[in-house]
Design an enzyme around this catalytic site. Structure first.
Site, mmCIF file in Angstrom:
data_model
loop_
_atom_site.group_PDB
_atom_site.id
_atom_site.type_symbol
_atom_site.label_atom_id
_atom_site.label_comp_id
_atom_site.label_asym_id
_atom_site.label_seq_id
_atom_site.Cartn_x
_atom_site.Cartn_y
_atom_site.Cartn_z
ATOM 1 N N CYS A 189 0.834 -1.268 -0.140
ATOM 2 C CA CYS A 189 -0.183 -0.001 0.053
ATOM 3 C C CYS A 189 0.938 1.264 -0.269
ATOM 4 C CB CYS A 189 -1.039 -0.096 1.334
ATOM 5 S SG CYS A 189 -2.027 1.310 1.414
ATOM 6 N N CYS B 62 0.379 5.035 6.883
ATOM 7 C CA CYS B 62 -0.164 4.914 8.011
ATOM 8 C C CYS B 62 0.712 4.209 9.178
ATOM 9 C CB CYS B 62 -1.404 4.052 8.093
ATOM 10 S SG CYS B 62 -2.521 4.839 6.694
ATOM 11 N N CYS C 126 0.716 0.467 10.314
ATOM 12 C CA CYS C 126 0.094 -0.629 9.622
ATOM 13 C C CYS C 126 1.627 -1.301 8.727
ATOM 14 C CB CYS C 126 -0.673 0.010 8.176
ATOM 15 S SG CYS C 126 -1.388 -1.234 7.176
ATOM 16 N N CYS D 39 -19.403 -6.193 3.790
ATOM 17 C CA CYS D 39 -18.583 -4.942 4.271
ATOM 18 C C CYS D 39 -17.272 -4.977 3.463
ATOM 19 C CB CYS D 39 -18.425 -4.897 5.618
ATOM 20 S SG CYS D 39 -17.502 -3.716 6.201
ATOM 21 N N CYS E 262 -19.268 2.077 8.632
ATOM 22 C CA CYS E 262 -18.131 1.652 9.565
ATOM 23 C C CYS E 262 -16.938 2.620 9.638
ATOM 24 C CB CYS E 262 -17.940 0.024 9.120
ATOM 25 S SG CYS E 262 -16.852 -0.571 10.602
ATOM 26 N N ARG F 12 -17.777 -1.833 17.923
ATOM 27 C CA ARG F 12 -17.083 -3.337 17.737
ATOM 28 C C ARG F 12 -15.664 -3.310 18.506
ATOM 29 N NH1 ARG F 12 -16.689 -3.927 12.233
ATOM 30 N NH2 ARG F 12 -18.888 -4.898 12.278
HETATM 31 S S1 SF4 Z 1 -4.162 1.170 6.863
HETATM 32 FE FE1 SF4 Z 1 -2.511 0.157 5.738
HETATM 33 S S2 SF4 Z 1 -3.496 -0.646 4.079
HETATM 34 FE FE2 SF4 Z 1 -4.723 0.983 4.867
HETATM 35 S S3 SF4 Z 1 -4.289 2.880 3.843
HETATM 36 FE FE3 SF4 Z 1 -3.115 2.884 5.614
HETATM 37 S S4 SF4 Z 1 -1.086 1.797 4.818
HETATM 38 FE FE4 SF4 Z 1 -2.758 1.432 3.533
#
Ligand code: SF4
Length: 328
Positions: free
Chosen positions: A67, A71, A74, A142, A202, A274
């Site tokens: 990705c 984040c 992540c 979902c 959600c 949740r």
């Molecule tokens: S949480 Fe992970 S998978 Fe989702 S947008 Fe951020 S980096 Fe990408």
């Protein structure tokens, strides 16, 4: 504000939905003596739900890793060296086989997650076919696919998508410490596009990312003051994954996690709250407190996208010990 001073707004919250929560009110809720907070959360919970029922969802990563977003929590981000290996979008038949297994294990909702900044239109063709197939199995559907345009949200709605997950993650003030590749407003725009398309929302966040209580106040205030409350509010406890910027750091006091659940329950009385990521390392007793605080949904299955989740046996034993049953 004194405890007595929020009696009236709380009584009101049990009867109606509010979208005008001040930060001061939410701050006061977070600071209540724990027994008082739990009592209030239980009272609101019982006004809207059967307290013995827990909604069970299963989450499958249909496209893993690679990705471009950053984040900080992540392991699927290309910005960090983690053990997650990128995989391409799964075949429709393989996804449907997983959905059948989830249904057999008692799930009522099947969530499909893809590690994208936003879906390309050709990917959306395949995801729409997955949504149609999962729905035909009698499961609620979902998806969490990143940012959506209004047209993409309309396409997913037409395919029969029931819920779209897109989290705010944290407060507007702390957000820049966690993600730099998209803005808070981008997230709010996607949520509005989803809502306008008629798909249930959600939306929740993650706690234990080094934020302070004021950020938890800000996150709940933003969620509770959305024009319509999210139907589902996942509250995640950070899973510290090696290789990500948040791999180390002080762990959140479990009582502060339970408080966040309780305040979400009080301020969004009709939403399903949740208990999401972070359950693997949580004691049964902490989870029991979360249910007392008004959590009424869990993810079921050994993995949450790429991070571990309690095994089904442990969940079944816990639900049995607590006298909880799956929501039908
Ligand atoms: S949480 Fe992970 S998978 Fe989702 S947008 Fe951020 S980096 Fe990408």
């Amino acid at each position: 504000m004194t405890t007595a001073a929020i009696e009236a707004p709380l009584a009101h919250a049990q009867a109606t939905l509010r979208h005008d929560w001040s930060r001061e009110e939410i701050r006061t809720l977070f600071a209540l003596p724990f027994p008082e907070l739990i009592f209030r959360a239980q009272s609101v919970h019982r006004a809207h739900f059967d307290p013995t029922e827990v909604q069970i969802s299963t989450l499958l990563s249909i496209k893993t890793g690679g990705c471009p977003e950053d984040c900080a929590y992540c392991p699927q981000s290309v910005h960090y060296e983690t053990e997650v290996r990128a995989e391409k979008l799964m075949d429709i038949d393989a996804v449907l086989a997983e959905a059948r297994a989830a249904r057999a294990a008692g799930a009522s909702r099947f969530c499909m997650g893809a590690a994208w900044r936003e879906p390309k239109d050709r990917d959306l063709d395949k995801v729409c076919a997955m949504v149609e197939g999962v729905r035909a199995l009698g499961l609620e559907t979902c998806a969490t696919l990143g940012m959506l345009t209004p047209a993409q949200a309309e396409r997913l709605k037409a395919a029969g998508l029931d819920y779209y997950n897109h989290n705010l993650d944290t407060s507007p003030e702390y957000y820049g410490e966690i993600i730099t590749t998209r803005t808070y407003q981008d997230r709010l725009d996607t949520l509005a596009n989803v809502r306008d398309a008629g798909i249930h929302v959600c939306c929740g966040g993650i706690v234990g990312m080094g934020e302070d209580v004021e950020d938890r106040v800000g996150m709940i205030a933003t969620l509770a003051n959305l024009p319509v409350h999210p139907e589902s509010v996942p509250i995640n406890l950070l899973v510290q994954v090696a290789g990500t910027p948040l791999a180390t750091g002080r762990r959140l006091d479990p009582i502060d996690f339970v408080r966040t659940i309780a305040v979400a329950r009080i301020t969004m009385p009709k939403s399903v709250v949740r208990l999401s990521a972070g359950r693997e390392d949580m004691s049964d007793e902490t989870q029991a407190l979360c249910f007392l605080a008004g959590a009424n949904s869990i993810f079921y299955g050994p993995k949450l996208l790429t991070t571990p989740n309690p095994g089904r046996d442990r969940d079944l034993r816990l639900m049995d010990r607590l006298g909880l049953v799956p929501m039908t």
